[in-house]
Design an enzyme around this catalytic site. Structure first.
Site: not given
Ligand code: NDP
Length: 237
Positions: A132, A146
Site C-alpha cells: 500500500s 495498517y
Molecule cells: P477486499 O476486502 O475488497 O478483498 C480482500 C480479498 O482478500 C478477498 O478476496 C478476501 O477473501 C481475501 N482475504 C482477506 N483476508 C484473507 C485471509 N485471511 N485469507 C485468505 N484470503 C483473505 O480488499 P481489497 O481488494 O481492497 O484489498 C486487497 C489488498 O490490497 C490488501 O492487501 C489491501 O491491504 C491492499 N490495498 C487495498 C487498497 C484499497 O484502497 N482497496 C489500497 C491499498 C492497498 P475472502 O472474502 O474470501 O475472505
C-alpha cells in the site's frame, strides 16, 4: 491475449476486489490460475466458473494451511500475495487480538508464502506482494497498525530479492492508493477525504492495479526487483 500462456499462477486472496481483478487478468492471459479465499465462498465459486481458475479455501492467518496450499501447487511461475485486511481507528481502543490477526495476514503470511513459493519456483519466477502507499506515507490518523504492516512488506521485498536473485526470481511490491473495492468503496463515506490527499482525485479501478501487476509479472520486467511500485493517483507525492 496469451502473455501468461500455461504459466502456473497462484493468487492469495483472489475472491473479491483487487485479487479478483488479478485472477481475471492472469486467466485472460492464458495462465493456469489458482486462488485462495477465506470467507467468500459464493464469490470464489462464481469467479472460478467465470475464469476457469481453481478456488482453494485457505485462511492466510493459518500458517501451516497456507504453506500446505502453496506446496501443493508445485513449481509456480507467479505468486501474487494480495490477501490483506485494513483495521483503522484509534490505537487506544482497537482490540489487540484484532491487530495481531491483521499482522498475521498482512505480514507473517506474505513472508511465509513468499519463502514457501520460492522453494520450488521455476527459474525467472515472480513474487509480488500487494502492499500500500501507506507503507510510504500515512496522511491521516488511525492508520498506524495498517501502515506498520505495509512498511514491513517493503523490508521483506528488499531482502528476498537478494536471497532469490541468483535464480532470476524477482520480488516486488505493488503499492496502491485508494482502490474501489469492498474494503474502500468509491462511494463510501471516506471517499472525499481520501481524494483530498490525491493529485488525481478519484479511486483507482481494480483492473488498473491488475494490469500494473501483470506488467511486473511479465517478460519485460525481468530486471525489476527489490522495488516498490506505487499506483496511487499521487497520494504519496
Ligand atoms: P477486499 O476486502 O475488497 O478483498 C480482500 C480479498 O482478500 C478477498 O478476496 C478476501 O477473501 C481475501 N482475504 C482477506 N483476508 C484473507 C485471509 N485471511 N485469507 C485468505 N484470503 C483473505 O480488499 P481489497 O481488494 O481492497 O484489498 C486487497 C489488498 O490490497 C490488501 O492487501 C489491501 O491491504 C491492499 N490495498 C487495498 C487498497 C484499497 O484502497 N482497496 C489500497 C491499498 C492497498 P475472502 O472474502 O474470501 O475472505
Amino acid at each position: 491475449m496469451s502473455d501468461f500462456y500455461n504459466k502456473n499462477v497462484l493468487v492469495l486472496g483472489g475472491s473479491r476486489g483487487i485479487g479478483a481483478a488479478i485472477v481475471r487478468r492472469f486467466a485472460k492471459g492464458g495462465g493456469k490460475v489458482a486462488f485462495t479465499y477465506a470467507g467468500s465462498k459464493d464469490a470464489a465459486e462464481a469467479l472460478a466458473s467465470e475464469t476457469g481458475a481453481e478456488a482453494i479455501r485457505t485462511d492466510s492467518a493459518d500458517r501451516d494451511a497456507l504453506i500446505d496450499t502453496i506446496a501443493g501447487r508445485g513449481a509456480l511461475d507467479v505468486i501474487v500475495i494480495n490477501a490483506g485486511t485494513a483495521l483503522l481507528g484509534d490505537p487506544l481502543t482497537l482490540e489487540a487480538d484484532a491487530i495481531d490477526r491483521m499482522i498475521a495476514i498482512n505480514v507473517n503470511a506474505p513472508y511465509h508464502a513468499a519463502v514457501e513459493a520460492a522453494r520450488r519456483m521455476n527459474e525467472g519466477g515472480r513474487i509480488i506482494v500487494i502492499g500500500s502507499v501507506n507503507g510510504d506515507t500515512m496522511p491521516f490518523a488511525g492508520g498506524a497498525a495498517y501502515a506498520l504492516t505495509k512498511s514491513a512488506v517493503q523490508g521483506m521485498v528488499r531482502g528476498l530479492a537478494r536471497d532469490f536473485g541468483d535464480r532470476r526470481i524477482t520480488v516486488n511490491a505493488v503499492q496502491p492508493g485508494p482502490v474501489d473495492t469492498d474494503m474502500n468503496p468509491a462511494d463510501g463515506p471516506m471517499a472525499d477525504f481520501m481524494h483530498s490527499f490525491m493529485a488525481i482525485k478519484r479511486h483507482i479501478h481494480a483492473d488498473e492495479v491488475a494490469e500494473f501487476t501483470a506488467y511486473i509479472a511479465g517478460p519485460n520486467a525481468a530486471m525489476i526487483t527489490g522495488a516498490m511500485h506505487t499506483i496511487d493517483g499521487g497520494m504519496g507525492t
